[in-house]
Motif scaffolding. Structure first.
Motif, PDB file in Angstrom:
ATOM      1  N   ALA A 218      34.329  48.114  40.881  1.00  0.00           N
ATOM      2  CA  ALA A 218      35.711  48.566  40.987  1.00  0.00           C
ATOM      3  C   ALA A 218      35.748  49.855  41.766  1.00  0.00           C
ATOM      4  N   GLU A 219      36.935  50.194  42.211  1.00  0.00           N
ATOM      5  CA  GLU A 219      37.113  51.433  42.964  1.00  0.00           C
ATOM      6  C   GLU A 219      38.080  52.350  42.227  1.00  0.00           C
TER       7      GLU A 219
ATOM      8  N   PRO B  11      29.633  47.522  44.011  1.00  0.00           N
ATOM      9  CA  PRO B  11      30.520  48.220  43.074  1.00  0.00           C
ATOM     10  C   PRO B  11      31.555  47.268  42.479  1.00  0.00           C
TER      11      PRO B  11
ATOM     12  N   PHE C 253      45.324  48.020  36.891  1.00  0.00           N
ATOM     13  CA  PHE C 253      43.916  47.888  37.228  1.00  0.00           C
ATOM     14  C   PHE C 253      43.605  46.624  38.042  1.00  0.00           C
TER      15      PHE C 253
ATOM     16  N   THR D  48      41.508  52.650  34.270  1.00  0.00           N
ATOM     17  CA  THR D  48      41.916  53.584  35.319  1.00  0.00           C
ATOM     18  C   THR D  48      41.408  53.154  36.696  1.00  0.00           C
ATOM     19  N   LYS D  49      40.582  52.114  36.733  1.00  0.00           N
ATOM     20  CA  LYS D  49      40.024  51.640  38.004  1.00  0.00           C
ATOM     21  C   LYS D  49      40.769  50.407  38.504  1.00  0.00           C
ATOM     22  N   LYS D  50      40.492  50.043  39.750  1.00  0.00           N
ATOM     23  CA  LYS D  50      41.054  48.842  40.348  1.00  0.00           C
ATOM     24  C   LYS D  50      39.963  47.772  40.413  1.00  0.00           C
ATOM     25  N   TYR D  51      40.321  46.543  40.006  1.00  0.00           N
ATOM     26  CA  TYR D  51      39.366  45.446  39.999  1.00  0.00           C
ATOM     27  C   TYR D  51      39.844  44.296  40.883  1.00  0.00           C
TER      28      TYR D  51
ATOM     29  N   ASP E 248      43.881  44.514  41.465  1.00  0.00           N
ATOM     30  CA  ASP E 248      44.151  44.616  42.900  1.00  0.00           C
ATOM     31  C   ASP E 248      44.477  43.220  43.415  1.00  0.00           C
TER      32      ASP E 248
ATOM     33  N   LYS F  64      33.752  41.758  47.516  1.00  0.00           N
ATOM     34  CA  LYS F  64      32.989  42.993  47.382  1.00  0.00           C
ATOM     35  C   LYS F  64      32.213  43.365  48.637  1.00  0.00           C
TER      36      LYS F  64
ATOM     37  N   ASP G 128      37.312  49.655  32.595  1.00  0.00           N
ATOM     38  CA  ASP G 128      37.955  50.960  32.667  1.00  0.00           C
ATOM     39  C   ASP G 128      39.342  50.756  33.275  1.00  0.00           C
TER      40      ASP G 128
END
Length: 719
Positions: free
Chosen positions: A718-719, A716, A550, A469-472, A552, A698, A467
């Motif tokens: 991603a955030e 999780p 996306f 739109t998320k941060k990985y 980090d 994580k 996704d």
């Protein structure tokens, strides 16, 4: 009805049945089990008449000795489904078509064999029959052009010139009551094997009833020279890469007389020719250097060979050359100013054109060039992955391009390329359906210009259920070599998608020294073995963070193996930007690596002279020099049988980490060498790496104590 004809009918029925659409399956996250159990399709070998392709198919297993590797056959026009043609406990090596396109020869060790022998299988029917009975084994068969004899290689004992003297030498060694290795020359080890005093030899086996094989080279003055040898192989042996001349009266091979110069100079090879009946070999072309992959054009008028001059550089681009035949003499460069290395090539039936596979920026394309020479022309540009092998039948009525094609999300399959359209169609679909069920995507490519003004190529791999739109979190993976590159292909050792599967973006950078970008780019690492490439990788992380929202970059780990492990140790010594590091088979001290590895002169070239000279590189670019600055948690792994980067380097790294009280974990694999090849060892390696990353990226529980027995606890992605 003949067996091949019957195969065409029955296989066509199977092909029709397989056309039924399969039910859609939900996408799955790649696991080690899925990756490891994928069947592996070998390179294609096309019959001279152009009607058939044989290839090896490996069916892996986690259980010891239960992997299967057999030969399969498929028609080149795709009119029928593939069929297995061998079925035995031992796999077949180096298959070769007979000129009649009906028989194949291969090397294997079957029931009753003490060592591998050459077998011949007639595709019209019947079981494979053993063609050789040589005490020292038989490998890499080559058919004489008339189909009445086979040339093969064997490793023989010093001074032995025939079967009787080899048997005597073997019996004497077997009778020894002690175990000891003796050496008077360098090298003494190669990859994962201690070298012994056996030497490569060439044998001819006539196929007439009762005829014995004969060693044609061991009695020559060339083979008796102290430094005589062939190109080293991973099994501790050596190969002379022999081929028959077009008329079957001569044998050509690649050999060196400088084998024992390896400690203080480049080892150069010559391309030799000799009578198939025996006699003293002579040079087919006068210049010494590095030769490879010799092939004759079908008309017999030209010999094509890869060649580079082996100068005092860290990298020399291998280029295609042509030698007029049967005259021999000076070789003519075919590819002119083309600044890319030819990975593989094949010759058209009319002897006018060469088709080449050429790596370029993570991909591998197909080019063509006239046998007379000229500028290579692009034929098939791979949008993802590439063509990793190519073959053309020598006697077909028209040019047929048969190749291997694969990518990081497409396990390699046999394909047929249309040279006019540049497109291909599959002849095999061994893993196609499985690949479509996996949640993975082809790497995304980007370039940037480094602070030294060099254009640097990169790829990123995204995780499943991605996704944007998320941060990985970021895993930075550094390739080995350095004369190598990150290819858009599937691998087992550090699989991009398996690393990404736990919810990471993986960054891959082709730093200075990588191949696929021209000779000057690969050579530019000289005298700067670690600092410059590492700086480019750090710049790539910054660039990736700017380009892709996306990623980090503040939550990143870094790792690599072999030269990538060297870089991992350098990152430990020079930056604290990463939350953790993984280093496999990495050097920590250039001096230790020089003194204990299986080769050393090339390291002197890279570092500016011997360790006792005035070059500051040995100290300045050894990570251990900066041991007082080490702070980043580090996972170390090593194979106990690794002689390329001996375990002493890993133990030095471990001692330094422990001395500086840096959180660290050491994994030693007793049965592994430079690569971790055993299935359960590989599965455990990935468990440990994923556990290490999960803790630092994580917040998963730290890995403590004994081996991890299950995948790390999920967190999780991603955030």
């Amino acid at each position: 009805m003949g067996k091949i004809a019957h195969f065409l009918v029955s296989a066509a029925m199977v092909a029709g049945l397989s056309a039924t659409p399969a039910f859609a399956q939900p996408k799955q996250v790649l696991t080690h089990e899925t990756l490891w159990m994928m069947k592996s399709v070998g390179a294609p070998l096309t019959s001279p008449d152009g009607k058939w392709v044989i290839y090896s198919l490996r069916e892996p297993s986690y259980a010891k000795d239960e992997s299967v590797s057999d030969l399969w056959i498929v028609p080149t026009d795709g009119s029928a489904a593939p069929r297995r043609i061998t079925s035995s406990k031992a796999g077949e090596s180096d298959p070769a078509w007979a000129p009649d396109s009906r028989r194949i020869a291969f090397s294997t060790k079957r029931e009753g064999d003490d060592v591998a022998q050459i077998y011949i299988l007639d595709l019209a029917g019947g079981e494979a029959r053993r063609a050789t009975d040589v005490l020292t084994g038989a490998a890499r068969p080559q058919w004489r052009p008339d189909g009445q004899a086979i040339l093969f290689e064997s490793m023989v004992y010093p001074g032995a010139v025939d079967a009787a003297t080899n048997k005597k030498a073997a019996d004497e060694r077997k009778a020894r009551k002690f175990s000891m290795r003796v050496y008077e020359h360098f090298p003494i080890r190669y990859w994962n094997e201690w070298l012994d005093d056996r030497r490569p030899s060439l044998w001819v086996q006539p196929l007439t009833q009762g005829a014995a094989a004969r060693d044609i080279i061991s009695s020559t003055q060339l083979a008796k020279m102290e430094g005589f040898g062939g190109s080293p192989r991973n099994d501790g042996g050596a190969s002379l890469s022999p081929i028959w001349s077009p008329n079957g009266q001569e044998v050509l091979f690649i050999a060196t007389t400088q084998r024992w110069d390896a400690a203080h100079a480049r080892v150069n090879y010559g391309l030799y020719r000799m009578s198939a009946d025996g006699g003293e070999p002579t040079l087919a072309t006068p210049v010494l250097g590095e030769y490879g992959d010799p092939k004759f054009t079908p008309d017999g008028k030209n010999l094509i060979v890869k060649f580079n001059s082996q100068g005092d550089e860290v990298y020399d681009l291998a280029r295609l050359h042509r030698v007029a035949w049967p005259a021999g003499g000076a070789a003519t460069l075919l590819t002119g100013a083309f600044d890319r290395e030819v990975d593989g090539y094949a010759v058209t039936p009319d002897s006018r054109t060469l088709f080449l596979t050429v790596p370029d920026a993570g991909l591998e394309h197909v080019y063509r060039v006239p046998v007379a020479g000229g500028k290579p022309e692009l034929v098939a540009a791979a949008k993802v992955g590439g063509y990793t092998a190519i073959d053309i039948p020598s006697d077909a009525k028209s040019t047929e391009l048969i190749a291997s094609y694969g990518s990081a999300v497409n396990p390699a399959e046999i394909v047929r390329i249309d040279p006019k359209s540049g497109r291909h169609r599959n002849l095999t679909n061994v893993n196609t359906a499985l690949a479509e069920t996996i949640d993975w995507s082809s790497p995304q490519h980007f370039w940037f210009t480094s602070d030294r003004g060099r254009r640097i190529h990169n790829m990123i791999v995204t995780p499943p259920a991605f996704d944007a739109t998320k941060k990985y979190p970021l895993m930075v993976l550094m390739h080995g070599g350095p004369a190598s590159s990150n290819a858009d292909q599937i691998g087992l050792r550090w699989n991009y998608h398996l690393l990404a599967s736990a919810g990471y973006v993986v960054l891959l950078t082709d730093y200075t020294g990588s191949t696929g970008y021209g000779e000057a780019f690969a050579r530019a690492i000289k005298l700067d073995p670690l600092r410059g490439p590492a700086n480019e990788i750090n710049q790539a992380v910054d660039e990736a963070g700017k380009r892709y929202g996306f990623i980090d970059t503040t939550n990143a780990c870094i790792g690599g193996a072999s030269y990538g492990g060297h870089l991992a140790n350098w990152m430990e010594a020079t930056t604290t930007r990463y939350k953790c590091i993984v280093s496999h088979a990495g050097e920590v001290d250039l001096l230790t690596q020089w003194g204990t590895s299986d080769f050393n002169y090339g390291r002197e070239v890279a570092s500016g002279g011997p360790p006792w000279g005035d070059s500051k590189v040995w100290r300045d670019q050894s990570p251990i020099t900066y041991g007082k600055d080490w702070k980043t948690p580090m996972l170390l792994t090593a194979g106990e049988r690794d002689y390329r980067v001996p375990m002493s380097n890993t133990l030095e790294t471990w001692s330094t980490l422990q001395r500086m009280q840096v959180p660290s974990r050491l994994l030693i694999f007793p049965d592994a060498w430079h690569w971790i090849t055993k299935p359960e060892d590989s599965r455990q390696f990935y468990r440990e790496v994923q556990g290490w990353l999960a803790h630092y990226l994580k917040g998963a529980p730290a890995v403590k104590g004994g081996p991890i027995t299950s995948p790390p606890a999920s967190a999780p992605a991603a955030e």
